[in-house]
Design a protein around this motif. Structure first.
Motif, PDB file in Angstrom:
ATOM      1  N   LEU A  64     -47.303 -15.395 -40.119  1.00 11.23           N
ATOM      2  CA  LEU A  64     -48.701 -15.773 -40.338  1.00 11.23           C
ATOM      3  C   LEU A  64     -49.139 -16.876 -39.376  1.00 11.23           C
ATOM      4  O   LEU A  64     -50.241 -16.825 -38.819  1.00 11.23           O
ATOM      5  CB  LEU A  64     -48.921 -16.225 -41.780  1.00 11.23           C
ATOM      6  N   SER A  65     -48.278 -17.859 -39.151  1.00 10.01           N
ATOM      7  CA  SER A  65     -48.652 -18.944 -38.233  1.00 10.01           C
ATOM      8  C   SER A  65     -48.746 -18.433 -36.796  1.00 10.01           C
ATOM      9  O   SER A  65     -49.631 -18.847 -36.048  1.00 10.01           O
ATOM     10  CB  SER A  65     -47.669 -20.116 -38.335  1.00 10.01           C
ATOM     11  N   ALA A  66     -47.859 -17.514 -36.416  1.00  8.71           N
ATOM     12  CA  ALA A  66     -47.922 -16.942 -35.065  1.00  8.71           C
ATOM     13  C   ALA A  66     -49.201 -16.128 -34.903  1.00  8.71           C
ATOM     14  O   ALA A  66     -49.899 -16.234 -33.880  1.00  8.71           O
ATOM     15  CB  ALA A  66     -46.696 -16.070 -34.797  1.00  8.71           C
ATOM     16  N   LYS A  67     -49.518 -15.334 -35.902  1.00  9.65           N
ATOM     17  CA  LYS A  67     -50.740 -14.514 -35.827  1.00  9.65           C
ATOM     18  C   LYS A  67     -51.981 -15.391 -35.719  1.00  9.65           C
ATOM     19  O   LYS A  67     -52.917 -15.050 -34.995  1.00  9.65           O
ATOM     20  CB  LYS A  67     -50.838 -13.585 -37.038  1.00  9.65           C
ATOM     21  N   SER A  68     -51.998 -16.509 -36.436  1.00  9.32           N
ATOM     22  CA  SER A  68     -53.183 -17.382 -36.359  1.00  9.32           C
ATOM     23  C   SER A  68     -53.291 -18.032 -34.981  1.00  9.32           C
ATOM     24  O   SER A  68     -54.393 -18.337 -34.521  1.00  9.32           O
ATOM     25  CB  SER A  68     -53.147 -18.451 -37.455  1.00  9.32           C
ATOM     26  N   LYS A  69     -52.183 -18.211 -34.301  1.00 14.08           N
ATOM     27  CA  LYS A  69     -52.206 -18.749 -32.940  1.00 14.08           C
ATOM     28  C   LYS A  69     -52.571 -17.670 -31.916  1.00 14.08           C
ATOM     29  O   LYS A  69     -53.263 -17.940 -30.934  1.00 14.08           O
ATOM     30  CB  LYS A  69     -50.839 -19.356 -32.609  1.00 14.08           C
ATOM     31  N   TRP A  70     -52.086 -16.453 -32.143  1.00 17.45           N
ATOM     32  CA  TRP A  70     -52.363 -15.358 -31.219  1.00 17.45           C
ATOM     33  C   TRP A  70     -53.812 -14.875 -31.304  1.00 17.45           C
ATOM     34  O   TRP A  70     -54.378 -14.439 -30.308  1.00 17.45           O
ATOM     35  CB  TRP A  70     -51.423 -14.176 -31.488  1.00 17.45           C
ATOM     36  N   ARG A  71     -54.397 -14.907 -32.504  1.00 15.79           N
ATOM     37  CA  ARG A  71     -55.735 -14.343 -32.707  1.00 15.79           C
ATOM     38  C   ARG A  71     -56.773 -14.875 -31.718  1.00 15.79           C
ATOM     39  O   ARG A  71     -57.449 -14.091 -31.047  1.00 15.79           O
ATOM     40  CB  ARG A  71     -56.187 -14.544 -34.156  1.00 15.79           C
TER      41      ARG A  71
END
Length: 174
Positions: free
Chosen positions: A93-100
């Motif tokens: 979830l933290s990676a996805k929020s950074k990638w978005r």
């Protein structure tokens, strides 16, 4: 997978091609559509691997935006090890929020920026079930452009060049 495509027939293939032009989020889990997406991702992976096997990756341009993609990627993901990826760098979830925000930066600029695309976890190995992960196309570009610029795909190219050299030597000594 090719048998699945042939089973669709001409009419089904035309319908599938039309369906592939629409965003993935417009669909419920339709097995025919999933097969088409999987085939498209597989074909892209196979084409890319053949490309880095036969062309010096450091000279390769994947898009006309490679330099911008690389600069933004390294600005946002300074310490990411692109040689050997950790699935958590992409899927938590933290990676996805950074990638978005990174991905959305290229919406409207990079074609098919959000299409599902296969990515190798270990740059030194081929695509396989254990060495592949599904990411968005812009994530693929970011990581593969970094691998090309930073020399991590050189090993793929060098292995192929070495095999060609050995085959050529064997042919001349025969």
């Amino acid at each position: 997978m090719a048998e699945g495509l042939a089973g669709l027939g001409v009419e089904g293939a035309v319908a599938a091609a039309d369906a592939l032009s629409k965003p993935a989020e417009d669909y419920i889990n339709d097995p025919k559509i999933e097969l088409q997406w999987a085939m498209k991702a597989y074909h892209h992976a196979e084409t890319y691997f053949n490309l880095i096997s036969s062309v010096d990756p450091r000279r390769l341009k994947l898009t006309k935006f490679d330099d911008e993609i690389y600069a933004e990627f390294r600005k946002d993901f300074k310490d990411m090890n692109v040689e050997l990826l950790n699935e958590d760098d992409l899927k938590t979830l933290s990676a996805k929020s950074k990638w978005r925000p990174f991905c959305n930066h290229f919406e409207g600029q990079v074609d098919d920026f959000n299409y599902g695309t296969l990515l190798r976890l270990d740059a030194s190995n081929e695509y396989s079930e254990k060495n592949s992960i599904l990411v968005t196309r812009i994530q693929f570009y970011a990581i593969e452009v970094a691998r090309n610029k930073e020399g991590y795909n050189d090993c793929v190219y060098n292995k192929t060049a070495q095999k060609k050299s050995e085959t050529s030597k064997e042919a001349t000594t025969s």
